[in-house]
Motif scaffolding. Structure first.
Motif, PDB file in Angstrom:
ATOM      1  N   GLY A   1       3.372 -10.795  -2.783  1.00  0.00           N
ATOM      2  CA  GLY A   1       2.595 -11.303  -3.907  1.00  0.00           C
ATOM      3  C   GLY A   1       1.399 -10.475  -4.292  1.00  0.00           C
ATOM      4  N   ASP A   2       1.035  -9.467  -3.475  1.00  0.00           N
ATOM      5  CA  ASP A   2      -0.181  -8.741  -3.799  1.00  0.00           C
ATOM      6  C   ASP A   2       0.008  -7.237  -3.804  1.00  0.00           C
ATOM      7  N   GLY A   3       1.254  -6.788  -3.665  1.00  0.00           N
ATOM      8  CA  GLY A   3       1.516  -5.360  -3.713  1.00  0.00           C
ATOM      9  C   GLY A   3       1.026  -4.601  -2.498  1.00  0.00           C
ATOM     10  N   GLN A   4       0.705  -5.305  -1.402  1.00  0.00           N
ATOM     11  CA  GLN A   4       0.171  -4.630  -0.227  1.00  0.00           C
ATOM     12  C   GLN A   4       1.069  -4.820   0.990  1.00  0.00           C
ATOM     13  N   GLY A   5       2.371  -4.896   0.788  1.00  0.00           N
ATOM     14  CA  GLY A   5       3.267  -4.997   1.925  1.00  0.00           C
ATOM     15  C   GLY A   5       4.055  -6.278   1.923  1.00  0.00           C
ATOM     16  N   ASP A   6       4.356  -6.779   3.114  1.00  0.00           N
ATOM     17  CA  ASP A   6       5.277  -7.904   3.229  1.00  0.00           C
ATOM     18  C   ASP A   6       4.558  -9.217   3.507  1.00  0.00           C
ATOM     19  N   LEU A   7       3.270  -9.322   3.148  1.00  0.00           N
ATOM     20  CA  LEU A   7       2.532 -10.536   3.402  1.00  0.00           C
ATOM     21  C   LEU A   7       1.519 -10.792   2.295  1.00  0.00           C
ATOM     22  N   SER A   8       1.488 -12.018   1.805  1.00  0.00           N
ATOM     23  CA  SER A   8       0.517 -12.437   0.801  1.00  0.00           C
ATOM     24  C   SER A   8      -0.412 -13.468   1.429  1.00  0.00           C
ATOM     25  N   TYR A   9      -1.720 -13.331   1.188  1.00  0.00           N
ATOM     26  CA  TYR A   9      -2.721 -14.142   1.863  1.00  0.00           C
ATOM     27  C   TYR A   9      -3.623 -14.805   0.837  1.00  0.00           C
TER      28      TYR A   9
END
Length: 335
Positions: free
Chosen positions: A63-71
């Motif tokens: 969801g944030d374009g920074q890998g496989d995790l959205s926080y």
């Protein structure tokens, strides 16, 4: 908020849940701040009234374009805090997958919801990390023992604060006050009655900056570290005995003396000083900074009959929030 339920890339046998939940709570340091990293003992208090809940679920794509995790953090913490927490969370999540044998790169959504204010010395980062670790364990259907949970939280804590003592990582999952000594932890016997009152100055602190300030002071003054650690050890040992033997007045005095030690090291602030003075003038048995300093919270020990007045005076002196932690509710029969 409903989390996405896609688990693309995760074997069917591992998709045991669509959402995993984890929880933790705040903590306060009674005595031992800073000195504990130099081998001195520390007394820590769980604050079960202040909790954080993490929800972890599957996402179809990052969801944030920074890998496989959205926080996502509910509320409105600063962007800097969210960024710092995100970095620690990614490290924690990666370490979790390695330790738990999670294969592939499933996309995950993590939502954090809690009442622990950030940057106040109440263990918000450690509590968040613990809640997230247990949420991931719940999501992936893994058993997470306390040793592994502690090590995972420390992974994130060391990234956020530098050299973390481990006090926060242990206390945010504890049910009773803890003594930390020489790398070992034990529950504390309580013989006192009274209420701890935690007051938020409204001013964020910085453990990392406080640690660096103290270190620089030690380097400038030969023998300063030995004197600081020696005095901190004496006060904490005396407070531990007073706590066990029911001498609330002595416990309070040791708290106030420890505050003087931290103040002399330039770790207090004007808002904290106003709160400490107000608590003592209103009848508290003792009061001090709790946590790293340079802002954050203070903690006072008050007789039950003075708790309302102490709380009122703290708010008049600038406290933006207060919390009551009764000793009676934390009583136990630990040896």
């Amino acid at each position: 908020m409903t989390l996405p339920t896609s688990a693309e890339g995760v074997p069917d046998s591992r998709r045991t849940r669509s959402v995993g939940i984890g929880r933790a709570h705040a903590k306060a340091i009674l005595l031992g701040e800073h000195a504990v990293v130099y081998g001195a003992p520390a007394l820590a208090l769980p604050i079960p009234q202040l909790t954080v809940t993490a929800s972890a679920g599957w996402s179809a794509q990052p969801g944030d374009g920074q890998g496989d995790l959205s926080y996502t953090v509910t509320g409105s913490p600063s962007r800097a805090m969210v960024t710092q927490a995100s970095d620690g969370l990614r490290r924690l999540a990666a370490e979790f997958k390695t330790r738990m044998g999670v294969s592939g790169r499933p996309y995950l959504d993590v939502i954090l919801d809690g009442a622990i204010p950030h940057g106040r010395g109440l263990g918000s980062s450690a509590a968040s990390s613990r809640a997230i670790a247990f949420a991931l364990a719940d999501l992936f259907g893994r058993e997470l023992d306390e040793t592994t949970a502690f090590e995972l939280v420390q992974t994130a804590e060391n990234m956020a604060h530098g050299r973390a003592s481990g006090v926060d990582a242990m206390t945010v999952g504890a049910l009773r006050p803890l003594l930390f000594r020489a790398g070992r932890t034990q529950e504390v016997r309580l013989g006192c009655d009274g209420l701890f009152i935690v007051a938020d100055s409204g001013q964020p602190g910085s453990t990392r900056e406080a640690v660096e300030l103290l270190r620089e002071g030690f380097e400038r003054r030969p023998g300063a570290r030995m004197r600081f650690v020696g005095r901190a050890t004496q006060l904490t040992e005396e407070a531990l005995l007073a706590l066990a033997e029911g001498r609330a007045g002595d416990l309070g005095r040791r708290m106030t003396d420890y505050h003087a030690l931290l103040r002399a090291a330039s770790l207090s602030t004007s808002p904290i000083e106003r709160l400490v003075a107000a608590a003592l003038e209103a009848g508290s048995l003792g009061a001090k900074i709790t946590g790293g300093g340079l802002g954050g919270c203070m903690i006072a020990l008050a007789p039950p009959q003075r708790a309302r007045e102490v709380t009122r005076r703290l708010h008049e002196a600038g406290a933006v929030q207060t919390w009551l932690v009764p000793l009676k509710g934390l009583d136990n029969h630990a040896p």
